[in-house]
Design a protein around this motif. Structure first.
Motif, PDB file in Angstrom:
ATOM      1  N   HIS A  93       0.878  -1.156   0.000  1.00 20.62           N
ATOM      2  CA  HIS A  93       0.000   0.000   0.000  1.00 20.62           C
ATOM      3  C   HIS A  93       0.924   1.217   0.000  1.00 20.62           C
ATOM      4  CE1 HIS A  93      -2.799   2.919   1.879  1.00 20.62           C
ATOM      5  NE2 HIS A  93      -3.666   2.290   1.113  1.00 20.62           N
ATOM      6  N   ILE A  94       0.988   1.938  -1.126  1.00 22.91           N
ATOM      7  CA  ILE A  94       1.991   2.999  -1.306  1.00 22.91           C
ATOM      8  C   ILE A  94       1.895   4.098  -0.246  1.00 22.91           C
ATOM      9  CG2 ILE A  94       2.914   4.730  -2.903  1.00 22.91           C
ATOM     10  CD1 ILE A  94       3.563   1.777  -3.620  1.00 22.91           C
ATOM     11  N   PRO A  95       0.715   4.630   0.077  1.00 24.35           N
ATOM     12  CA  PRO A  95       0.678   5.670   1.117  1.00 24.35           C
ATOM     13  C   PRO A  95       1.207   5.170   2.473  1.00 24.35           C
ATOM     14  CG  PRO A  95      -1.375   5.671  -0.123  1.00 24.35           C
ATOM     15  CD  PRO A  95      -0.594   4.462  -0.550  1.00 24.35           C
ATOM     16  N   MET A  96       0.891   3.942   2.840  1.00 22.91           N
ATOM     17  CA  MET A  96       1.386   3.371   4.092  1.00 22.91           C
ATOM     18  C   MET A  96       2.901   3.176   4.013  1.00 22.91           C
ATOM     19  SD  MET A  96       0.233   1.866   7.073  1.00 22.91           S
ATOM     20  CE  MET A  96      -1.411   1.333   6.744  1.00 22.91           C
ATOM     21  N   THR A  97       3.391   2.737   2.866  1.00 24.63           N
ATOM     22  CA  THR A  97       4.823   2.517   2.682  1.00 24.63           C
ATOM     23  C   THR A  97       5.601   3.819   2.827  1.00 24.63           C
ATOM     24  OG1 THR A  97       4.348   0.662   1.206  1.00 24.63           O
ATOM     25  CG2 THR A  97       6.572   1.584   1.107  1.00 24.63           C
ATOM     26  N   LYS A  98       5.097   4.902   2.241  1.00 27.56           N
ATOM     27  CA  LYS A  98       5.771   6.202   2.357  1.00 27.56           C
ATOM     28  C   LYS A  98       5.856   6.653   3.812  1.00 27.56           C
ATOM     29  CE  LYS A  98       4.641   8.019  -2.211  1.00 27.56           C
ATOM     30  NZ  LYS A  98       3.879   9.064  -2.952  1.00 27.56           N
ATOM     31  N   LYS A  99       4.773   6.480   4.557  1.00 26.69           N
ATOM     32  CA  LYS A  99       4.779   6.857   5.975  1.00 26.69           C
ATOM     33  C   LYS A  99       5.783   6.011   6.758  1.00 26.69           C
ATOM     34  CE  LYS A  99       0.002   8.457   6.233  1.00 26.69           C
ATOM     35  NZ  LYS A  99      -1.298   8.226   6.896  1.00 26.69           N
ATOM     36  N   LEU A 100       5.845   4.728   6.451  1.00 28.15           N
ATOM     37  CA  LEU A 100       6.777   3.847   7.154  1.00 28.15           C
ATOM     38  C   LEU A 100       8.221   4.233   6.860  1.00 28.15           C
ATOM     39  CD1 LEU A 100       7.268   1.417   8.967  1.00 28.15           C
ATOM     40  CD2 LEU A 100       7.162  -0.013   6.932  1.00 28.15           C
ATOM     41  N   ILE A 101       8.505   4.559   5.602  1.00 29.65           N
ATOM     42  CA  ILE A 101       9.861   4.994   5.237  1.00 29.65           C
ATOM     43  C   ILE A 101      10.224   6.261   6.011  1.00 29.65           C
ATOM     44  CG2 ILE A 101      11.264   5.952   3.355  1.00 29.65           C
ATOM     45  CD1 ILE A 101       9.744   3.978   1.488  1.00 29.65           C
ATOM     46  N   CYS A 102       9.290   7.176   6.150  1.00 28.89           N
ATOM     47  CA  CYS A 102       9.537   8.394   6.930  1.00 28.89           C
ATOM     48  C   CYS A 102       9.822   8.056   8.392  1.00 28.89           C
ATOM     49  CB  CYS A 102       8.344   9.342   6.822  1.00 28.89           C
ATOM     50  SG  CYS A 102       8.167  10.108   5.193  1.00 28.89           S
ATOM     51  N   CYS A 103       9.064   7.122   8.956  1.00 35.04           N
ATOM     52  CA  CYS A 103       9.286   6.716  10.346  1.00 35.04           C
ATOM     53  C   CYS A 103      10.680   6.125  10.533  1.00 35.04           C
ATOM     54  CB  CYS A 103       8.245   5.685  10.780  1.00 35.04           C
ATOM     55  SG  CYS A 103       6.634   6.362  11.142  1.00 35.04           S
ATOM     56  N   VAL A 104      11.063   5.230   9.663  1.00 33.35           N
ATOM     57  CA  VAL A 104      12.380   4.594   9.783  1.00 33.35           C
ATOM     58  C   VAL A 104      13.478   5.641   9.614  1.00 33.35           C
ATOM     59  CG1 VAL A 104      13.958   2.914   8.745  1.00 33.35           C
ATOM     60  CG2 VAL A 104      11.554   2.313   9.115  1.00 33.35           C
ATOM     61  N   SER A 105      13.304   6.575   8.686  1.00 33.93           N
ATOM     62  CA  SER A 105      14.290   7.648   8.492  1.00 33.93           C
ATOM     63  C   SER A 105      14.423   8.487   9.755  1.00 33.93           C
ATOM     64  CB  SER A 105      13.880   8.537   7.314  1.00 33.93           C
ATOM     65  OG  SER A 105      13.842   7.787   6.124  1.00 33.93           O
ATOM     66  N   HIS A 106      13.311   8.790  10.383  1.00 34.86           N
ATOM     67  CA  HIS A 106      13.330   9.564  11.633  1.00 34.86           C
ATOM     68  C   HIS A 106      14.097   8.807  12.724  1.00 34.86           C
ATOM     69  CE1 HIS A 106      11.859  12.128  14.902  1.00 34.86           C
ATOM     70  NE2 HIS A 106      11.677  11.002  15.561  1.00 34.86           N
ATOM     71  N   ILE A 107      13.826   7.526  12.846  1.00 31.76           N
ATOM     72  CA  ILE A 107      14.498   6.719  13.874  1.00 31.76           C
ATOM     73  C   ILE A 107      16.003   6.666  13.613  1.00 31.76           C
ATOM     74  CG2 ILE A 107      14.720   4.379  14.809  1.00 31.76           C
ATOM     75  CD1 ILE A 107      11.643   4.118  14.294  1.00 31.76           C
ATOM     76  N   LEU A 108      16.386   6.514  12.344  1.00 27.45           N
ATOM     77  CA  LEU A 108      17.815   6.489  12.008  1.00 27.45           C
ATOM     78  C   LEU A 108      18.486   7.834  12.310  1.00 27.45           C
ATOM     79  CD1 LEU A 108      17.752   4.447   8.691  1.00 27.45           C
ATOM     80  CD2 LEU A 108      18.622   3.703  10.914  1.00 27.45           C
ATOM     81  N   ALA A 109      17.790   8.933  12.023  1.00 31.65           N
ATOM     82  CA  ALA A 109      18.331  10.260  12.346  1.00 31.65           C
ATOM     83  C   ALA A 109      18.502  10.398  13.854  1.00 31.65           C
ATOM     84  CB  ALA A 109      17.414  11.345  11.798  1.00 31.65           C
ATOM     85  N   GLU A 110      17.533   9.913  14.620  1.00 33.24           N
ATOM     86  CA  GLU A 110      17.654   9.976  16.084  1.00 33.24           C
ATOM     87  C   GLU A 110      18.811   9.118  16.581  1.00 33.24           C
ATOM     88  OE1 GLU A 110      16.137  11.911  18.454  1.00 33.24           O
ATOM     89  OE2 GLU A 110      15.521  12.949  16.635  1.00 33.24           O
ATOM     90  N   HIS A 111      19.045   7.994  15.919  1.00 33.50           N
ATOM     91  CA  HIS A 111      20.176   7.143  16.293  1.00 33.50           C
ATOM     92  C   HIS A 111      21.476   7.906  16.089  1.00 33.50           C
ATOM     93  CE1 HIS A 111      23.332   4.069  15.607  1.00 33.50           C
ATOM     94  NE2 HIS A 111      22.735   3.503  16.640  1.00 33.50           N
ATOM     95  N   ASN A 112      21.565   8.639  14.979  1.00 30.42           N
ATOM     96  CA  ASN A 112      22.759   9.433  14.702  1.00 30.42           C
ATOM     97  C   ASN A 112      22.946  10.535  15.752  1.00 30.42           C
ATOM     98  OD1 ASN A 112      24.987  10.228  12.901  1.00 30.42           O
ATOM     99  ND2 ASN A 112      23.774  12.086  12.653  1.00 30.42           N
ATOM    100  N   ASN A 113      21.842  11.105  16.233  1.00 30.12           N
ATOM    101  CA  ASN A 113      21.915  12.169  17.231  1.00 30.12           C
ATOM    102  C   ASN A 113      22.124  11.654  18.648  1.00 30.12           C
ATOM    103  OD1 ASN A 113      21.420  14.042  15.217  1.00 30.12           O
ATOM    104  ND2 ASN A 113      19.212  13.987  15.528  1.00 30.12           N
ATOM    105  N   HIS A 114      21.916  10.370  18.843  1.00 29.63           N
ATOM    106  CA  HIS A 114      21.976   9.815  20.192  1.00 29.63           C
ATOM    107  C   HIS A 114      23.405   9.670  20.684  1.00 29.63           C
ATOM    108  CE1 HIS A 114      21.047   7.445  23.683  1.00 29.63           C
ATOM    109  NE2 HIS A 114      21.856   6.495  23.262  1.00 29.63           N
TER     110      HIS A 114
END
Length: 136
Positions: free
Chosen positions: A115-136
């Motif tokens: 489901h493309i809209p759900m997939t885009k949201k999930l990609i954004c979530c994972v990107s956010h988590i990875l950015a937070e990992h970098n900031n941690h």
């Protein structure tokens, strides 16, 4: 008859197989039927360790930002045996295991789709988590 079992964390595949044999194969069968167990693939369950506060917070914030709801977790035992192997290889690692099961996705069916809209949201979530990992 083909059977599939999900094993809970703490139950080894070998123990489950032995118990299955005791319950099904070693018992007298009705109508003199012969019962066998063949082609067994067994993967043990895995019990995910607690997420560190920063990671739990990052997942929750990402979920709030992109889905409008807090993050939710769900345990399924040995659903993905490979994760147990990764957990053994990297015991200090923490995993966010996710997938896209949007409306009518029909997971593992012949007409499974993303489901493309759900997939885009999930990609954004994972990107956010990875950015937070970098900031941690």
């Amino acid at each position: 008859v083909k059977l599939a079992f999900r094993l809970p964390p703490g139950l080894t595949a070998e123990t489950a197989r032995a118990n299955l044999n005791k319950l099904i194969v070693d018992q007298p069968a009705d109508y003199n039927a012969k019962v066998t167990v063949e082609n067994v693939f067994a993967g043990a369950g895995w019990n995910a360790p607690t997420l560190p506060e920063w990671l739990e917070g990052a997942a929750d914030k990402a979920s709030q930002d992109f889905f409008g709801k807090g993050a939710a977790g769900m345990g399924e035992g040995g659903s993905i045996p490979f994760i147990g192997f990764l957990g053994e290889m990297f015991p200090e690692a923490r995993f966010i295991i996710t997938g896209v099961l949007g409306p009518n996705a029909n997971a593992h069916g012949p007409n499974e789709f993303l489901h493309i809209p759900m997939t885009k949201k999930l990609i954004c979530c994972v990107s956010h988590i990875l950015a937070e990992h970098n900031n941690h």
